[in-house]
Design a protein around this motif. Structure first.
Motif, PDB file in Angstrom:
ATOM      1  N   TYR A  57       0.858  -1.354   0.023  1.00 22.46           N
ATOM      2  CA  TYR A  57       0.049  -0.068  -0.053  1.00 22.46           C
ATOM      3  C   TYR A  57       0.849   1.267   0.069  1.00 22.46           C
ATOM      4  O   TYR A  57       1.603   1.412   0.772  1.00 22.46           O
ATOM      5  CB  TYR A  57      -1.044   0.039   0.961  1.00 22.46           C
ATOM      6  CG  TYR A  57      -1.555   1.429   1.368  1.00 22.46           C
ATOM      7  CD1 TYR A  57      -2.537   1.995   0.553  1.00 22.46           C
ATOM      8  CD2 TYR A  57      -1.352   2.074   2.618  1.00 22.46           C
ATOM      9  CE1 TYR A  57      -3.029   3.089   0.867  1.00 22.46           C
ATOM     10  CE2 TYR A  57      -1.715   3.213   2.764  1.00 22.46           C
ATOM     11  CZ  TYR A  57      -2.698   3.880   2.048  1.00 22.46           C
ATOM     12  OH  TYR A  57      -3.394   4.928   2.273  1.00 22.46           O
ATOM     13  N   GLY A  83      -8.296  -2.925  -6.138  1.00 22.73           N
ATOM     14  CA  GLY A  83      -7.081  -2.386  -5.375  1.00 22.73           C
ATOM     15  C   GLY A  83      -7.331  -0.991  -4.730  1.00 22.73           C
ATOM     16  O   GLY A  83      -6.295  -0.412  -5.051  1.00 22.73           O
ATOM     17  N   SER A  84      -8.437  -0.524  -4.190  1.00 23.66           N
ATOM     18  CA  SER A  84      -8.872   0.823  -3.975  1.00 23.66           C
ATOM     19  C   SER A  84      -7.970   1.523  -2.795  1.00 23.66           C
ATOM     20  O   SER A  84      -8.290   2.584  -2.657  1.00 23.66           O
ATOM     21  CB  SER A  84     -10.232   0.987  -3.967  1.00 23.66           C
ATOM     22  OG  SER A  84     -10.591   0.047  -2.892  1.00 23.66           O
ATOM     23  N   GLY A  85      -7.225   0.639  -2.116  1.00 21.80           N
ATOM     24  CA  GLY A  85      -6.283   1.252  -1.114  1.00 21.80           C
ATOM     25  C   GLY A  85      -7.108   2.195  -0.011  1.00 21.80           C
ATOM     26  O   GLY A  85      -8.208   1.469   0.499  1.00 21.80           O
ATOM     27  N   GLU A 105     -10.963  -3.813  -2.421  1.00 21.44           N
ATOM     28  CA  GLU A 105      -9.837  -3.988  -1.583  1.00 21.44           C
ATOM     29  C   GLU A 105     -10.012  -5.186  -0.680  1.00 21.44           C
ATOM     30  O   GLU A 105     -10.867  -5.509   0.014  1.00 21.44           O
ATOM     31  CB  GLU A 105      -9.724  -2.613  -0.878  1.00 21.44           C
ATOM     32  CG  GLU A 105      -8.487  -2.590   0.055  1.00 21.44           C
ATOM     33  CD  GLU A 105      -7.375  -2.880  -0.650  1.00 21.44           C
ATOM     34  OE1 GLU A 105      -6.622  -3.694  -0.279  1.00 21.44           O
ATOM     35  OE2 GLU A 105      -7.095  -2.075  -1.545  1.00 21.44           O
ATOM     36  N   TYR A 129     -17.194   0.863  -0.731  1.00 24.58           N
ATOM     37  CA  TYR A 129     -16.021   0.000  -0.729  1.00 24.58           C
ATOM     38  C   TYR A 129     -16.260  -1.384  -0.296  1.00 24.58           C
ATOM     39  O   TYR A 129     -17.182  -1.725   1.034  1.00 24.58           O
ATOM     40  CB  TYR A 129     -15.136   0.653   0.373  1.00 24.58           C
ATOM     41  CG  TYR A 129     -14.833   2.009   0.225  1.00 24.58           C
ATOM     42  CD1 TYR A 129     -13.909   2.467  -0.870  1.00 24.58           C
ATOM     43  CD2 TYR A 129     -15.216   3.117   0.756  1.00 24.58           C
ATOM     44  CE1 TYR A 129     -13.545   3.953  -1.260  1.00 24.58           C
ATOM     45  CE2 TYR A 129     -15.298   4.579   0.272  1.00 24.58           C
ATOM     46  CZ  TYR A 129     -14.171   4.748  -0.694  1.00 24.58           C
ATOM     47  OH  TYR A 129     -14.043   6.215  -0.894  1.00 24.58           O
TER      48      TYR A 129
END
Length: 228
Positions: A57, A83-85, A105, A129
């Protein structure tokens, strides 16, 4: 315009300054020692993820987010960030009018951090999310896709995207380009750079490339004649 190699981008990342907040977010993203112990000992599912598919990250900078949004300018509909962190791409996409804006994520700490960012920005309930494996996400209806992933992951992800996305989809990669794809637009410089890929054009490019390889394989004598 020359593309940066992964080694050059990694060098820029190492020499860059994240700032206090960036360091704090990395600490939250990794989950500190307690989370590391939990993942390594108590969460066997995570250990099944191959090392090359595990993505460290590193929070996107404002310039990186701006470059991604510039490449998406004029687009409409929903957006998916794989992979939205910490969720900042999804938040900015929502601000720019993309609905729904969804981030996928696998790291639970980053999902929690994303929800905190949405709450702090006053967008709680307006963005989504989801803690899901990006390899299992159905992308057949996605028209706008963003990724900030490692080169080892992008080389495999391009196959999934090309197999599932509709022709009118646009993919934007930040920090690293897709290794075998030809971008239709590039925005920014160095580690801040972002690459846009038109799915229909990419499929046509791949077909032409495969047709050329087929002809070469079926007519080796012609290639030798050309060399002479």
């Amino acid at each position: 315009m020359d593309d940066n190699t992964p080694d050059e981008v990694f060098a820029e990342l190492k020499s860059g300054h994240l700032g206090g907040w960036g360091v704090a977010q990395i600490a939250a993203g990794t989950g500190l020692a307690v989370y590391a112990m939990w993942v390594g000992i108590l969460q066997p599912g995570f250990r099944k993820v191959p090392l090359r598919l595990q993505v460290p990250y590193i929070p996107a900078s404002k310039a990186q987010v701006d470059n991604v949004m510039t490449l998406l300018r004029g687009r409409k509909g929903g957006l998916v960030d794989l992979g939205s962190g910490d969720g900042r791409i999804v938040l900015e996409a929502h601000r720019q009018g993309f609905t729904p804006a969804v981030g996928y994520e696998l790291n639970p700490w980053l999902v929690r951090l994303s929800h905190f960012h949405a709450w702090r920005a006053g967008h709680r309930g307006k963005v989504s999310y989801r803690r899901e494996d990006l390899w299992k996400v159905d992308l057949t209806e996605c028209k706008n896709v963003t990724v900030f992933l490692a080169p080892s992951v992008l080389s495999l992800l391009q196959e999934k995207l090309q197999a599932e996305l509709p022709d009118d989809a646009l993919i934007v990669a930040g920090r690293f380009p897709f290794p075998d794809w030809k971008p239709c637009r590039i925005e920014g410089q160095g580690v801040e750079r972002a690459w846009a890929y038109n799915m229909q054009a990419q499929r046509q490019h791949t077909l032409r490339k495969n047709d050329k390889l087929t002809v070469m394989d079926s007519n080796p004598d012609n290639e030798l004649t050309k060399e002479k």
